[in-house]
Design a protein around this motif. Structure first.
Motif, short mmCIF file in Angstrom:
data_model
loop_
_atom_site.label_atom_id
_atom_site.label_comp_id
_atom_site.label_asym_id
_atom_site.label_seq_id
_atom_site.Cartn_x
_atom_site.Cartn_y
_atom_site.Cartn_z
N ASP A 61 41.66 43.29 38.47
CA ASP A 61 41.70 42.93 39.89
C ASP A 61 41.11 44.09 40.67
O ASP A 61 41.81 44.99 41.13
CB ASP A 61 43.15 42.65 40.32
N SER A 62 39.80 44.06 40.83
CA SER A 62 39.10 45.21 41.41
C SER A 62 39.53 45.51 42.83
O SER A 62 39.63 46.68 43.23
CB SER A 62 37.59 44.96 41.37
N ASP A 63 39.81 44.48 43.63
CA ASP A 63 40.22 44.69 45.01
C ASP A 63 41.55 45.43 45.06
O ASP A 63 41.74 46.35 45.86
CB ASP A 63 40.31 43.36 45.76
N LYS A 64 42.50 45.00 44.22
CA LYS A 64 43.81 45.65 44.23
C LYS A 64 43.71 47.09 43.74
O LYS A 64 44.31 48.00 44.33
CB LYS A 64 44.80 44.85 43.37
N VAL A 65 42.97 47.30 42.66
CA VAL A 65 42.81 48.67 42.15
C VAL A 65 42.12 49.56 43.18
O VAL A 65 42.52 50.71 43.40
CB VAL A 65 42.05 48.67 40.81
N ALA A 66 41.09 49.04 43.84
CA ALA A 66 40.38 49.82 44.86
C ALA A 66 41.32 50.18 46.01
O ALA A 66 41.26 51.30 46.55
CB ALA A 66 39.18 49.04 45.37
#
Length: 361
Positions: A61-66
Motif C-alpha cells: 500500500d504505497s500511499d499508506k507507507v508514504a
C-alpha cells in the motif's frame, strides 16, 4: 528519531520490536498487515508504550507507507514482512509472489522516493535493511561447506524463489539508484511467539495435547537453528555497523536433523512437564509422507558477520530450546488463542481504543 519496522507483529519482527524497545529509547513505527501469522497479542506489553506506534497496513500500500514515512521521518526501514511457510507456498504460491516480490518492489519504490527527498546528511545515514533466508541458496549435501554470502542462489520452493527475487530487487536498488541497503540471510529461527505451524512450536503443542508429532520422510533433513533473540542482536548490529550494499549471513552454528530436534524437544518436555503415564513424549513421534522438493540440508557460514562486525550467537541449541519450551509452557493463553484463532479479536479488544485517535487503521 525513529525506525520503521515492517511485519513487526510476526514471529521475528515482534521479537525484534520487543528487544529494541528494551535496549533503546528510539521510537518504533510498526506496520503489519495482520494476516494469519501477524499477532498483536505478541506485543501486548507495549500497548501503553508511546514509543511503539502500530499501523495496520500492507507494504504494498504505497500511499499508506508514504504517509507513514512523511509523518514519522524514520532514519531506517527494516523489512521483516514476508510470507514464510514453505508448505503454504506449495499449496498456494500466488500470495508469496504478491507479498515477497511485488510487495518488496512497491516498498522499495516508496522508500526510494522518500530517501531521495532527504538532505545529503540524512541520505548518507539512512538504511534499508532487508531480512531474508538461507533457503535462497538451495540445498546442500551432507559434506558440503555452509552457505557463504557468495554462494549461488538456487531456490527450490515457491517460498524461497520469492525471497530470492526480493533479495535481487534490494540489491538492484542499491546498485542502480544508490539506496543504502543491507541484507541478512538467516538460518531457521526458533523461540518465543513462533506461530505453531512450524516444526518446533507444533511439536511442543502436539506433545502437550497428546497428538502425533509429525516428521517428514525419514527425519534426516538437516537445518541450522538460530535462537530468535540472537538473530535480533545480529540485525541491530548490521543496522548500526553494516556496510551499505553488503549481505551478512546469520547462523546459529547448530546443525540438527529434524528427527534430532524433535527428540531433543521430547527430552526437555519429559523433564519439565512429564506425561501422566510416565512414558516419553518420543512415543508420539510419527513419520509422514515427505513434502515435494524437500531440501536436504541448509547450513550457514557466519564467518563474515563474526569477523567484520563481531557477532556470535549467545545461545547454544540446548540452552535456546529449553528457554523456548519453558516460554510455551508459561504462555499457554497465547498458544491457545493462536490455535483457536481468537488472537484475531485482540485488535478490537485490546488495541482499537488505544489507537482510535492515532494513525491506526
Amino acid at each position: 528519531m525513529s525506525i520503521l519496522i515492517t511485519g513487526g507483529a510476526g514471529f521475528i519482527g515482534c521479537n525484534f520490536v520487543l528487544d529494541w524497545l528494551k535496549k533503546n529509547e528510539e521510537r518504533v513505527i510498526n506496520i503489519d498487515a495482520l494476516t494469519y501469522a501477524g499477532n498483536l497479542m505478541s506485543l501486548n506489553e507495549l500497548k501503553n508504550d508511546k514509543r511503539h506506534i502500530f499501523v495496520q497496513g500492507d507494504i504494498g500500500d504505497s500511499d499508506k507507507v508514504a504517509t507513514i514515512l512523511a509523518k514519522y521521518k524514520p532514519r531506517a526501514v527494516i523489512n521483516f514482512a514476508a510470507e514464510s511457510h514453505v508448505d503454504r507456498s506449495i499449496i498456494g504460491p500466488e500470495q508469496f509472489i504478491q507479498t515477497n516480490v511485488l510487495g518488496t518492489f512497491l516498498l522499495l519504490e516508496t522508500v526510494k522516493t522518500y530517501w531521495e527527498q532527504l538532505s545529503e546528511l540524512e541520505k548518507s545515514e539512512f538504511r534499508f535493511l532487508h531480512v531474508s533466508t538461507d533457503e535462497v541458496y538451495g540445498s546442500l549435501e551432507t559434506s558440503d561447506p555452509g552457505f557463504t554470502e557468495h554462494h549461488r542462489y538456487k531456490p527450490n520452493s515457491p517460498y524461497s524463489a520469492s525471497k530470492a527475487a526480493s533479495d535481487h530487487l534490494v540489491r538492484a536498488y542499491h546498485h542502480t539508484y544508490g539506496l543504502p541497503v543491507l541484507t541478512t540471510n538467516c538460518s531457521n529461527n526458533y523461540g518465543p511467539f513462533h506461530f505453531p505451524e512450524k516444526l518446533i512450536p507444533l511439536v511442543i503443542y502436539n506433545a502437550l495435547n497428546k497428538k502425533a508429532l509429525p516428521i517428514y520422510g525419514n527425519g534426516q533433513q538437516i537445518r541450522d537453528w538460530l535462537y530468535v533473540k540472537d538473530h535480533c542482536n545480529a540485525i541491530r548490529l548490521v543496522l548500526s555497523k553494516g556496510k551499505p550494499g553488503e549481505t551478512y549471513n546469520v547462523g546459529g552454528s547448530s546443525e540438527k536433523t529434524n528427527l534430532d530436534v524433535v527428540k531433543t524437544l521430547c527430552k526437555v518436555l519429559d523433564g519439565v512437564s512429564p506425561r501422566e503415564d510416565g512414558e516419553s513424549y518420543s512415543q508420539q513421534i510419527t513419520f509422514v509422507r515427505d513434502r515435494p522438493g524437500h531440501d536436504h540440508r541448509y547450513a550457514i557460514d557466519a564467518g563474515k558477520i563474526a569477523k567484520q562486525l563481531g557477532w556470535q550467537p549467545i545461545e547454544s541449541f540446548e540452552s535456546g530450546i529449553r528457554k523456548t519450551v519453558l516460554w510455551y509452557l508459561e504462555n499457554q493463553p497465547w498458544v491457545e488463542a493462536v490455535i483457536s484463532g481468537n488472537y484475531r479479536d485482540w485488535v478490537s479488544t485490546q488495541y482499537d481504543k488505544q489507537y482510535e485517535n492515532s494513525y491506526y487503521r
